[in-house]
Design an enzyme around this catalytic site. Sequence first.
Site, PDB file in Angstrom:
ATOM      1  N   HIS A 211       0.850  -1.199   0.000  1.00  0.00           N
ATOM      2  CA  HIS A 211       0.000   0.000   0.000  1.00  0.00           C
ATOM      3  C   HIS A 211       0.888   1.252   0.000  1.00  0.00           C
ATOM      4  O   HIS A 211       0.696   2.159  -0.814  1.00  0.00           O
ATOM      5  CB  HIS A 211      -0.923  -0.019   1.231  1.00  0.00           C
ATOM      6  CG  HIS A 211      -1.732   1.234   1.421  1.00  0.00           C
ATOM      7  ND1 HIS A 211      -3.066   1.317   1.105  1.00  0.00           N
ATOM      8  CD2 HIS A 211      -1.393   2.462   1.884  1.00  0.00           C
ATOM      9  CE1 HIS A 211      -3.512   2.537   1.378  1.00  0.00           C
ATOM     10  NE2 HIS A 211      -2.502   3.264   1.846  1.00  0.00           N
ATOM     11  N   GLU A 212       1.860   1.292   0.901  1.00  0.00           N
ATOM     12  CA  GLU A 212       2.709   2.485   1.025  1.00  0.00           C
ATOM     13  C   GLU A 212       3.582   2.681  -0.211  1.00  0.00           C
ATOM     14  O   GLU A 212       3.770   3.797  -0.670  1.00  0.00           O
ATOM     15  CB  GLU A 212       3.579   2.410   2.292  1.00  0.00           C
ATOM     16  CG  GLU A 212       2.781   2.364   3.603  1.00  0.00           C
ATOM     17  CD  GLU A 212       1.828   3.535   3.797  1.00  0.00           C
ATOM     18  OE1 GLU A 212       2.090   4.636   3.264  1.00  0.00           O
ATOM     19  OE2 GLU A 212       0.801   3.362   4.487  1.00  0.00           O
ATOM     20  N   CYS A 227     -10.347  -2.376  -2.246  1.00  0.00           N
ATOM     21  CA  CYS A 227      -9.027  -2.323  -2.886  1.00  0.00           C
ATOM     22  C   CYS A 227      -7.940  -2.138  -1.842  1.00  0.00           C
ATOM     23  O   CYS A 227      -8.156  -1.535  -0.800  1.00  0.00           O
ATOM     24  CB  CYS A 227      -9.045  -1.125  -3.840  1.00  0.00           C
ATOM     25  SG  CYS A 227      -7.488  -0.756  -4.657  1.00  0.00           S
TER      26      CYS A 227
END
Length: 317
Positions: A211-212, A227
């Site tokens: 994600h990051e 998502c």
Amino acid sequence: MQTVRHSEHTLKTALISKNPALVSQYEKLDAGEKRLMEEAFRPDSDLFGPITLHSQSDWITSHPEAPQDFEEFFNDPYRKTPSPQKHSIYIQCIGLLGNTRSISEEYVKWLKGYCEAFFYGLTVKLLEPVPVSATRCSFRINDNTQNLQIHAGVGIFSFARYGSDFYSSHYEGKLKKLQKKSSSDYSVFDNYYVPEVTSVLLLRSCKTLTHEIGHIFGLRHCQWLACLMQGSNHLEEADQRPLDLCPICLRKLQSAIGFHLKDRYKALVRWVDAESTDTPTVTPERSREDPLSLPKPVEAFKEWREWITKCLAVLQK
Ligand SMILES: [Zn+2]
Ligand SMILES: [Zn+2]
């Protein structure tokens, strides 16, 4: 419980856009890739679905932000695109994960392999782990929880808070009594509690890391479908979001990196299946406690593996 459901038309525009150049770029994708991406707006899709909000403290409710469709992503002049000269992701581990150095090294190798499959086509390099003191970051002991917090000007993600007990009052990383330490005394981090390596910890770490890193490529929080790029305010919400990208975010990542969807999904399946990647062969003489024989705990990824298999079936129909 509330559902954020967009119309077929809205999702289609977010994915394909109305810009003729981007529409023709989309049209050039192979038939299987378009078939999978279009699951985004097929009402009865069992691959992608709407975002579910569980409480008022959920991200979308508490952090209103403008949604980013593919066109906005594509036109963002500040996003970082890999190039033949710049195509590596560096992971710097601060402190240890797991109770020993060898478990920690093993764990970070699993993360590296995962990132290499997720960002298929890029190289992921591990930098030598450093102790917290080497970062010269300031830290504080949280007044309420007595947990240690590190402050920095770059993205640092703590995996300690993904241990199952971080928020409980029994958390072993809680400092026993308030310690008055100078800001340059990092000794509180010596032998600091590290969470037990479990499948759920690995799953949460993989989610957070990808994600990051997704943000680094210019993907903003997803407000289209369930998502990986959905924002999250708390652990429950982070646990709710899927391990992978919706088609709109997937098109963004594909456009940044340039992989074939099929190759990426296959690499992810290989990562789940290769339970002992990078693990030296276990010889009978080795004791059971030998941390080098630690198998990759992938139980928590099995359901997701099924999901990828379905995506591959759509791609290869
Ligand atoms: Zn985020
Ligand atoms: Zn998304």
